[in-house]
Design a protein around this motif. Structure first.
Motif, PDB file in Angstrom:
ATOM      1  N   GLU A  87      -2.834  -1.645   1.247  1.00 50.21           N
ATOM      2  CA  GLU A  87      -3.097  -0.539   0.308  1.00 50.21           C
ATOM      3  C   GLU A  87      -1.909  -0.352  -0.633  1.00 50.21           C
ATOM      4  O   GLU A  87      -2.070  -0.170  -1.836  1.00 50.21           O
ATOM      5  N   LYS A  88      -0.700  -0.413  -0.081  1.00 52.05           N
ATOM      6  CA  LYS A  88       0.507  -0.241  -0.879  1.00 52.05           C
ATOM      7  C   LYS A  88       0.637  -1.367  -1.907  1.00 52.05           C
ATOM      8  O   LYS A  88       0.943  -1.130  -3.085  1.00 52.05           O
ATOM      9  N   LEU A  89       0.420  -2.619  -1.474  1.00 55.85           N
ATOM     10  CA  LEU A  89       0.494  -3.760  -2.389  1.00 55.85           C
ATOM     11  C   LEU A  89      -0.573  -3.669  -3.469  1.00 55.85           C
ATOM     12  O   LEU A  89      -0.333  -3.970  -4.642  1.00 55.85           O
ATOM     13  N   TRP A  90      -1.777  -3.278  -3.069  1.00 57.89           N
ATOM     14  CA  TRP A  90      -2.907  -3.127  -3.997  1.00 57.89           C
ATOM     15  C   TRP A  90      -2.555  -2.143  -5.110  1.00 57.89           C
ATOM     16  O   TRP A  90      -2.762  -2.426  -6.300  1.00 57.89           O
ATOM     17  N   GLU A  91      -2.007  -0.992  -4.737  1.00 62.63           N
ATOM     18  CA  GLU A  91      -1.666   0.022  -5.731  1.00 62.63           C
ATOM     19  C   GLU A  91      -0.432  -0.371  -6.542  1.00 62.63           C
ATOM     20  O   GLU A  91      -0.321  -0.024  -7.719  1.00 62.63           O
ATOM     21  N   ARG A 464       0.995 -13.604  -1.503  1.00 67.62           N
ATOM     22  CA  ARG A 464       2.139 -14.217  -2.178  1.00 67.62           C
ATOM     23  C   ARG A 464       3.127 -13.158  -2.660  1.00 67.62           C
ATOM     24  O   ARG A 464       4.345 -13.372  -2.634  1.00 67.62           O
ATOM     25  N   LEU A 465       2.626 -12.013  -3.134  1.00 68.09           N
ATOM     26  CA  LEU A 465       3.519 -10.927  -3.549  1.00 68.09           C
ATOM     27  C   LEU A 465       4.336 -10.427  -2.362  1.00 68.09           C
ATOM     28  O   LEU A 465       5.531 -10.136  -2.487  1.00 68.09           O
ATOM     29  N   MET A 466       3.680 -10.324  -1.210  1.00 66.32           N
ATOM     30  CA  MET A 466       4.383  -9.917   0.001  1.00 66.32           C
ATOM     31  C   MET A 466       5.493 -10.911   0.330  1.00 66.32           C
ATOM     32  O   MET A 466       6.638 -10.524   0.601  1.00 66.32           O
ATOM     33  N   GLU A 467       5.165 -12.201   0.294  1.00 68.79           N
ATOM     34  CA  GLU A 467       6.159 -13.223   0.626  1.00 68.79           C
ATOM     35  C   GLU A 467       7.280 -13.277  -0.404  1.00 68.79           C
ATOM     36  O   GLU A 467       8.436 -13.573  -0.067  1.00 68.79           O
ATOM     37  N   LYS A 516      10.931  -2.500   5.914  1.00 70.50           N
ATOM     38  CA  LYS A 516      12.219  -2.478   5.230  1.00 70.50           C
ATOM     39  C   LYS A 516      12.241  -3.472   4.068  1.00 70.50           C
ATOM     40  O   LYS A 516      12.707  -3.141   2.966  1.00 70.50           O
ATOM     41  N   ALA A 517      11.727  -4.694   4.298  1.00 71.26           N
ATOM     42  CA  ALA A 517      11.725  -5.713   3.252  1.00 71.26           C
ATOM     43  C   ALA A 517      10.822  -5.323   2.084  1.00 71.26           C
ATOM     44  O   ALA A 517      11.114  -5.631   0.924  1.00 71.26           O
ATOM     45  N   LEU A 518       9.718  -4.634   2.378  1.00 72.25           N
ATOM     46  CA  LEU A 518       8.780  -4.217   1.336  1.00 72.25           C
ATOM     47  C   LEU A 518       9.194  -2.911   0.666  1.00 72.25           C
ATOM     48  O   LEU A 518       8.608  -2.523  -0.346  1.00 72.25           O
ATOM     49  N   HIS A 519      10.185  -2.228   1.253  1.00 72.83           N
ATOM     50  CA  HIS A 519      10.638  -0.913   0.762  1.00 72.83           C
ATOM     51  C   HIS A 519       9.504   0.122   0.826  1.00 72.83           C
ATOM     52  O   HIS A 519       9.326   0.933  -0.083  1.00 72.83           O
ATOM     53  N   TYR A 520       8.741   0.083   1.917  1.00 71.88           N
ATOM     54  CA  TYR A 520       7.674   1.051   2.142  1.00 71.88           C
ATOM     55  C   TYR A 520       8.078   1.986   3.277  1.00 71.88           C
ATOM     56  O   TYR A 520       8.664   1.544   4.277  1.00 71.88           O
ATOM     57  N   GLN A 521       7.751   3.269   3.132  1.00 71.60           N
ATOM     58  CA  GLN A 521       7.960   4.200   4.227  1.00 71.60           C
ATOM     59  C   GLN A 521       6.905   3.975   5.310  1.00 71.60           C
ATOM     60  O   GLN A 521       5.792   3.527   5.036  1.00 71.60           O
ATOM     61  N   HIS A 522       7.265   4.308   6.540  1.00 72.12           N
ATOM     62  CA  HIS A 522       6.292   4.215   7.628  1.00 72.12           C
ATOM     63  C   HIS A 522       5.198   5.266   7.421  1.00 72.12           C
ATOM     64  O   HIS A 522       5.458   6.355   6.883  1.00 72.12           O
ATOM     65  N   PRO A 523       3.979   4.964   7.843  1.00 66.44           N
ATOM     66  CA  PRO A 523       2.931   5.994   7.768  1.00 66.44           C
ATOM     67  C   PRO A 523       3.263   7.148   8.705  1.00 66.44           C
ATOM     68  O   PRO A 523       4.025   6.997   9.657  1.00 66.44           O
TER      69      PRO A 523
END
Length: 532
Positions: A87-91, A464-467, A516-523
């Motif tokens: 969801e985070k990558l999609w947005e 690929r964006l994730m990687e 941490k690598a994606l710079h996303y907060q935990h749900p």
């Protein structure tokens, strides 16, 4: 605050009471203030504390008292970590905004974007058929926006998607440039055959492999992000797709000078001349016996190799203003030698005393690889071709690149490294779940097959964006492995008496590395549900 036992002496007897006490500070000194007395220890009634806590919960919303475990019910538990990150990558790629643009004025009675999103996420996580995807999104993962969807909505969403394919790709390209620093100074081009089942005569054709297939051609950016793709009949030759694909790329994205990178199946003098006419430089692989100068001049080039890496050495030969790069992989040379020696050893046993008119002799001489090392005498007898063995020994671990780039632009080491990235991207492209499990395809209409492939490409783009983010943060992990870790994060719907919550499981060390690598907060750990 805490609970303490207060002792009181009266009439020669000692009485004990439970008290809720709070520490306070006055003039720098700690004092204890009694908040509430719960009653005598001897006469203590636990239900009194329950009633007190229940009353407080009306003000805080955080306290729930269970008289017994019968007050606690777990309604369901679903996968959460993977879809949360997707969801985070999609947005982040603004895919909702892109799809919304082309939904304006369309009178759909269901959530088209939610249906497309569910199918894309499924390709990343589970890769199932549309019917199975429908069950998956309702039972296995937490995707609340899909709750009102029906199976036919998925198929109708595929029709919308393919109707707007080119416009959606264009918008995605713009967002990749603006948000992810897309680099198209080099583009990688490849084709892949996909097994097909259906009754449409256009895409499903018998390919060079003798199977009903379609041909997927795709263009990748310098860092392996898919930027365009096309689906063609399975009997289309790879080499015949190159010029149309590059013309389309120039037209749609206004790409300036660019380096085309393709494998040996994309090469002919005519195609390379056409690429140069379009202002493309090229780096392509060529076969050792493809052109006369390769056999007579390139492969006989003298001089020492220069080292690119432990398993790659290069030297070059310039002919008529173009450069040939001779690449040598010591590890591959050893593998080539062992494979050939094994084949020769087997052949020597098979041909000893073999009747030249037998079926076995015909099979050996017609074998795709073994016949290379066989020589047939006038009487039909098969012998080992020692001259061919010596020729092959000189090619162990070697492959040839052909390029129009200037040495001032890219030296021979950079040419080899750039081409090697094509093989790495191909390997990654085919290993990721979204595309590895693309086939076989069972749709019975061209537009549905094309839409299914587009879903797979969108899923691959998110992977690929994730990687790409992982690489930037020095996290050595594939998208597939990340989803494997994230799949272990569950979300449970829990009822505690008359209150309802969504409670997620704790994160693991591997999950924490991904966030941490994606710079996303935990749900959120706990979400309170208010149902009307």
């Amino acid at each position: 605050m805490f609970v303490r036992t207060k002792k009181v002496k009266t009439g020669g007897k000692t009485y004990e009471y439970y008290q809720i006490v709070k520490n306070t500070y006055k003039n720098g000194q700690s004092r204890q203030k009694v908040i509430c007395t719960l009653g005598s220890v001897d006469d203590y009634d636990p239900e009194f504390a329950d009633e007190l806590a229940d009353t407080l919960s009306e003000f805080t919303g955080k306290v729930t008292v269970l008289s017994s475990m019968d007050d606690c019910h777990h309604i369901w538990s679903k996968e959460y970590g993977s879809v949360y990150v997707l969801e985070k990558l999609w947005e982040e790629l603004k895919l909702t905004d892109i799809l919304s643009t082309y939904l304006q004025g369309r009178d759909f009675e269901f959530e088209v974007i939610s249906a497309i999103k569910a199918m894309v996420f499924n390709r990343c996580i589970a890769a199932e058929s549309k019917r199975s995807t429908f069950d998956w999104m309702n039972k296995d993962v937490h995707l609340p926006a899909t709750e009102d969807l029906e199976l036919h909505h998925l198929y109708r969403s595929l029709d919308f998607l393919i109707e707007n394919k080119e416009k959606i790709e264009n918008k995605i390209y713009d967002n990749l440039k603006n948000l992810f620093n897309l680099d198209v100074t080099v583009v990688f081009y490849d084709c892949s055959l996909i097994d097909m089942y259906g009754e449409t005569p256009e895409l499903i054709q018998y390919s060079r492999k003798g199977k009903p297939q379609a041909l997927l051609s795709f263009v990748l950016s310098r860092d392996g992000l898919p930027i365009s793709h096309n689906l063609l009949p399975g009997n289309t030759m790879d080499i015949n797709t190159v010029i149309d694909a590059m013309q389309d790329l120039k037209k749609r994205y206004s790409i300036g000078k660019c380096i085309f990178v393709g494998d040996r199946g994309m090469v002919s003098r005519e195609k390379l001349d056409a690429l140069e006419d379009m202002n493309f430089d090229f780096i392509v692989g060529v076969k050792s016996n493809q052109w006369k100068e390769v056999k007579e001049e390139v492969l006989t080039t003298r001089g020492r190799y220069s080292k690119v890496s432990d398993n790659l050495k290069v030297k070059q030969k310039e002919i008529d203003g173009y450069r040939y790069i001779i690449c040598y992989n010591p590890d591959q040379a050893e593998r080539d030698r062992k494979i050939r020696e094994s084949v020769i050893e087997s052949l020597e046993e098979e041909i000893e005393g073999l009747d030249p008119d037998s079926k076995k002799a015909a099979e050996l001489y017609g074998h795709k690889y073994k016949r290379r090392f066989l020589r047939k005498l006038k009487d039909g007898t098969l012998k080992i071709d020692r001259m061919q063995i010596r020729k092959d020994e000189k090619l162990d671990g070697k492959y040839i690149l052909y390029t129009s780039t200037d040495e001032d632009e890219l030296d021979k080491e950079e040419i080899a490294s750039t081409y090697k990235k094509l093989s790495n991207i191909e390997r990654s492209f085919r290993s990721l779940k979204s595309l590895q499990q693309m086939e076989p395809v069972y749709h019975h209409a061209d537009r549905r097959i094309e839409a299914h492939v587009f879903i797979c490409i969108l899923a691959h783009l998110l992977e690929r964006l994730m990687e790409k983010k992982f690489t930037k943060e020095n996290l050595d992990m594939t998208a597939a492995k990340a989803f494997e870790h994230l799949s272990r994060m569950k979300l449970t719907k829990t009822e505690l008496r008359d209150k309802k919550f969504l409670i997620r499981t704790d994160t693991t060390d591997e999950m924490n590395k991904v966030f941490k690598a994606l710079h996303y907060q935990h749900p959120k750990r706990v979400q309170h549900i208010t149902e009307g």
